[in-house]
Design an enzyme around this catalytic site. Structure first.
Site, PDB file in Angstrom:
ATOM      1  N   CYS A 100      41.350 -70.862  69.344  1.00 59.18           N
ATOM      2  CA  CYS A 100      40.420 -71.915  69.746  1.00 59.18           C
ATOM      3  C   CYS A 100      39.811 -71.664  71.125  1.00 59.18           C
ATOM      4  O   CYS A 100      38.622 -71.925  71.336  1.00 59.18           O
ATOM      5  CB  CYS A 100      41.136 -73.265  69.737  1.00 59.18           C
ATOM      6  N   CYS A 197      46.478 -79.591  67.642  1.00 59.53           N
ATOM      7  CA  CYS A 197      45.757 -80.862  67.782  1.00 59.53           C
ATOM      8  C   CYS A 197      45.292 -81.442  66.459  1.00 59.53           C
ATOM      9  O   CYS A 197      45.041 -82.645  66.367  1.00 59.53           O
ATOM     10  CB  CYS A 197      44.569 -80.676  68.718  1.00 59.53           C
TER      11      CYS A 197
END
Length: 355
Positions: A100, A197
């Site tokens: 990410c 997340c």
């Protein structure tokens, strides 16, 4: 905007205080919050707008800074969630945080920040950037050993490091939390930065079952001798070194040694069989000069482990064989291998499956 720094605002205390620190330095600040579609545990299909945007705007009011909201749901699904799913399908264990940072935070979001006129993008990572004598940017561990996140940043390029800013790198998390309380600043989420997340209140296996095109396949469990000793409900439920869930009685506990995706078999053995004296690392991002000769370094093979003394043997520009001075346990294909020299991060790549 002139001399503006954008701050990626997640809603947590780290990004909140990163923005506060920069504002204390009298920098012009703009917050950016990106919507992934996984902000809550609500079904994204039933609640496409289920996110924290109103709470995030409250962060802007606390800091008296503008906050831009950018919707990256499609890209996040493609670049991160689909990668996560596909890696498990291949019998490997993904590291979505390491993917990410270069593709989303310092890829898509940095590009958006530049369009707003910002020169840099700041985040709440506990890491440090320094510029070397040659002008190259160098990445170092954060001062807080307990919260250091340099491992997850090892795939950032020179250009990305040039445009990155880590205001908390010289601080400790306990001090950050105390300072936030003293200043009356309140985060709106309490997830830790190293948590995945997009998976909340469910197991990885259950999350994967909900992804389009992913179908867990039951299969057989083998020992190292090739003897079938049981059955599994899907390789996605396991990772290297795992003990729980094997459910095969034996004199000694079984541990997962390998995920054979081609045959859909789970290979198990004793704890001593988890040790590896070397591994292959591919798609290496060298932050500094790319080595051409064998070199000594310390290698970290997962976030929650210490760096191990090793010798790096470059095979080509982005591939190397790592030989450990002391065999390491549960070296896991799909995870990141990050190379250190002292507190400096030299680079990092992906651990490849053994042939």
């Amino acid at each position: 905007m002139k001399n503006t720094t954008a701050v990626a605002i997640s809603g947590g205390v780290d990004s909140l205080m990163a923005a506060w620190c920069l504002k204390e330095q009298r920098q012009d600040i703009v917050g950016i919050h990106f919507i992934t579609g996984f902000e809550t545990n609500l079904s994204r299909a039933r609640h496409p707008q289920a996110d924290n945007r109103q709470k995030i705007l409250g962060i802007g009011k606390q800091l008296d800074i503008p906050v831009e909201i950018v919707d990256i749901r499609a890209e996040f699904q493609e670049k991160i969630v689909d990668y996560f799913t596909q890696t498990y399908s291949q019998g490997q264990t993904p590291n979505p945080c390491m993917r990410c940072n270069p593709t989303i935070k310092f890829g898509k979001i940095l590009t958006y920040a530049r369009k707003l006129g910002a020169q840099k993008l700041a985040t709440g990572h506990y890491a440090r950037i320094k510029r070397g004598p040659s002008g190259n940017y160098r990445l170092f561990k954060g001062l807080d050993d307990q919260k250091d996140q340099s491992y997850f940043l090892a795939r950032l390029t020179q250009q990305q490091l040039e445009n990155a800013c880590f205001p908390l790198g010289e601080m400790k998390k306990v001090d950050i939390k105390q300072l936030a309380a003293q200043k009356g600043l309140r985060p709106v989420t309490h997830d830790e930065s190293q948590d995945i997340c997009f998976i909340k209140h469910t197991s990885y296996g259950e999350f994967l079952k909900g992804q389009q095109g992913f179908e867990p396949r039951p299969g057989l469990i083998e020992n190292l001798n090739g003897q079938v000793i049981g059955e599994h409900n899907g390789l996605c439920l396991f990772t290297i070194g795992q003990r729980r869930g094997i459910n095969c009685p034996a004199a000694e506990p079984y541990y997962v040694l390998r995920l054979d995706a081609d045959r859909n078999r789970l290979i198990v053995g004793a704890k001593k069989d988890l040790l590896s004296s070397e591994c292959k690392v591919s798609e290496i991002n060298w932050i500094g000069e790319q080595p051409t000769l064998p070199m000594e370094a310390h290698t970290r093979v997962r976030y929650r482990s210490k760096e191990a003394a090793s010798m790096i043997f470059p095979q080509d520009k982005s591939t190397a064989t790592v030989r450990f001075a002391v065999p390491q346990t549960a070296v896991t294909p799909g995870q990141g291998a990050v190379f250190y020299r002292g507190d400096e991060i030299l680079g990092g790549g992906w651990i490849s499956p053994t042939s």
